[in-house]
Design an enzyme around this catalytic site. Structure first.
Site, PDB file in Angstrom:
ATOM      1  N   TYR A   1       0.838  -1.201   0.000  1.00 42.87           N
ATOM      2  CA  TYR A   1       0.000   0.000   0.000  1.00 42.87           C
ATOM      3  C   TYR A   1       0.869   1.246   0.000  1.00 42.87           C
ATOM      4  O   TYR A   1       1.924   1.286   0.635  1.00 42.87           O
ATOM      5  CB  TYR A   1      -0.895   0.043   1.248  1.00 42.87           C
TER       6      TYR A   1
ATOM      7  N   TYR B   1      -0.382  -9.654   0.255  1.00 43.07           N
ATOM      8  CA  TYR B   1       0.572  -9.024   1.188  1.00 43.07           C
ATOM      9  C   TYR B   1       0.499  -9.669   2.567  1.00 43.07           C
ATOM     10  O   TYR B   1      -0.537 -10.186   2.977  1.00 43.07           O
ATOM     11  CB  TYR B   1       0.335  -7.511   1.272  1.00 43.07           C
TER      12      TYR B   1
ATOM     13  N   ARG C   1      -2.785 -11.851   3.058  1.00 43.61           N
ATOM     14  CA  ARG C   1      -4.115 -11.567   2.525  1.00 43.61           C
ATOM     15  C   ARG C   1      -4.196 -12.025   1.074  1.00 43.61           C
ATOM     16  O   ARG C   1      -3.283 -11.749   0.288  1.00 43.61           O
ATOM     17  CB  ARG C   1      -4.426 -10.062   2.542  1.00 43.61           C
TER      18      ARG C   1
ATOM     19  N   HIS D   1      -7.047  -8.498  -3.168  1.00 38.55           N
ATOM     20  CA  HIS D   1      -8.388  -7.940  -2.964  1.00 38.55           C
ATOM     21  C   HIS D   1      -8.387  -6.452  -3.253  1.00 38.55           C
ATOM     22  O   HIS D   1      -7.352  -5.791  -3.197  1.00 38.55           O
ATOM     23  CB  HIS D   1      -8.870  -8.191  -1.524  1.00 38.55           C
TER      24      HIS D   1
ATOM     25  N   HIS E   1     -10.541  -3.078  -1.842  1.00 35.54           N
ATOM     26  CA  HIS E   1     -11.513  -2.565  -0.877  1.00 35.54           C
ATOM     27  C   HIS E   1     -12.519  -1.671  -1.613  1.00 35.54           C
ATOM     28  O   HIS E   1     -12.130  -0.866  -2.466  1.00 35.54           O
ATOM     29  CB  HIS E   1     -10.815  -1.736   0.208  1.00 35.54           C
TER      30      HIS E   1
HETATM   31 FE   LIG Z   1      -6.294  -4.599   2.138  1.00 32.21          FE
END
Ligand SMILES: [Fe+2]
Length: 233
Positions: free
Chosen positions: A102, A141, A151, A154, A156
């Site tokens: 991110y 990640y 995870r 995906h 969000h």
């Molecule tokens: Fe996320």
């Protein structure tokens, strides 16, 4: 007054799901206290200070050059429980880059940032409830929830209804992701069919030759086909 049926048991994640460690700290320990909505909550301004811009829906065109990764188109409709489209609703997305990182100060794991990818976008559904984003397929990640926790890929999603307090937040996944069975967030939804409603579908018809692959995902606000959301509605 319209009476909305409650979601089917098992369709929505519980607030407390100990394998998803953050829920242990944030799940309410006491019964909720009803607070009447204020007039400003119901009628106040909904969007930010800036109107939705021309490249807000295209996360690959927000910087000087193309981001690194697999370019994808993500499209679908926002529908009510009877399959009627929800027009003119704000849809926001945020995601990791192709390396699974991110663009955020808290994310410091050893994967590269991409100077051409911020990972956030927004659009407004058209009169038929359609939304469409162009982006990069996010990477998996690590997230330290438990040993060797990763995870699944995906995106969000956030939806705004007619006022500021009618916000819904959820996540879209990709088909055949091997990390899904090990993901306490998606697995916190008890019903397998409801979990499956968070997985997008590869759609060859959406694919643009020589340019991008396409995924389709509809968001259903409630009812038997309702999309699982992160907070109770
Ligand atoms: Fe996320």
């Amino acid at each position: 007054m319209k009476i909305y049926p409650p979601p089917k048991p098992g369709d929505q994640p519980p607030l407390l799901h100990p394998p998803y460690a953050a829920t242990v700290r944030r799940a309410p320990a006491m019964p909720p206290v009803p607070l009447p909505h204020t007039l400003s909550e119901l009628t106040g301004p909904l969007y930010g200070h800036h109107p939705v811009g021309e490249t807000d829906h295209d996360l690959t065109r927000q910087h000087a050059a193309d981001p690194i990764g697999e370019r994808i188109i993500v499209t679908g409709r926002v529908l009510d429980e009877d399959g009627r489209p929800i027009p003119h609703t704000l849809v926001e997305v945020w995601q990791a880059n192709a390396a699974g990182r991110y663009c955020h100060s808290v994310d410091q794991h050893p994967a590269p940032l991409d100077p051409n990818f911020t990972g956030s976008g927004r659009t407004v559904t058209d009169s038929a409830g359609n939304f469409r984003f162009v982006t990069i397929k996010p990477g998996a990640y690590p997230w330290r929830n438990h040993p060797n926790a990763w995870r699944p890929a995906h995106i969000h999603f956030s939806l705004f209804g007619p006022c500021f307090i009618t916000r819904l937040v959820t996540q879209m996944y990709f088909p055949n992701d091997p990390l899904m069975p090990f993901d306490p967030i998606s697995q916190s939804i008890p019903d397998a069919a409801a979990r499956e409603r968070l997985v997008s579908r590869f759609d060859r018809g959406l694919t643009v030759p020589e340019w991008a692959l396409g995924y389709r995902w509809d968001i259903v606000l409630r009812g038997r086909e309702g999309t699982p959301f992160e907070e109770p509605k």
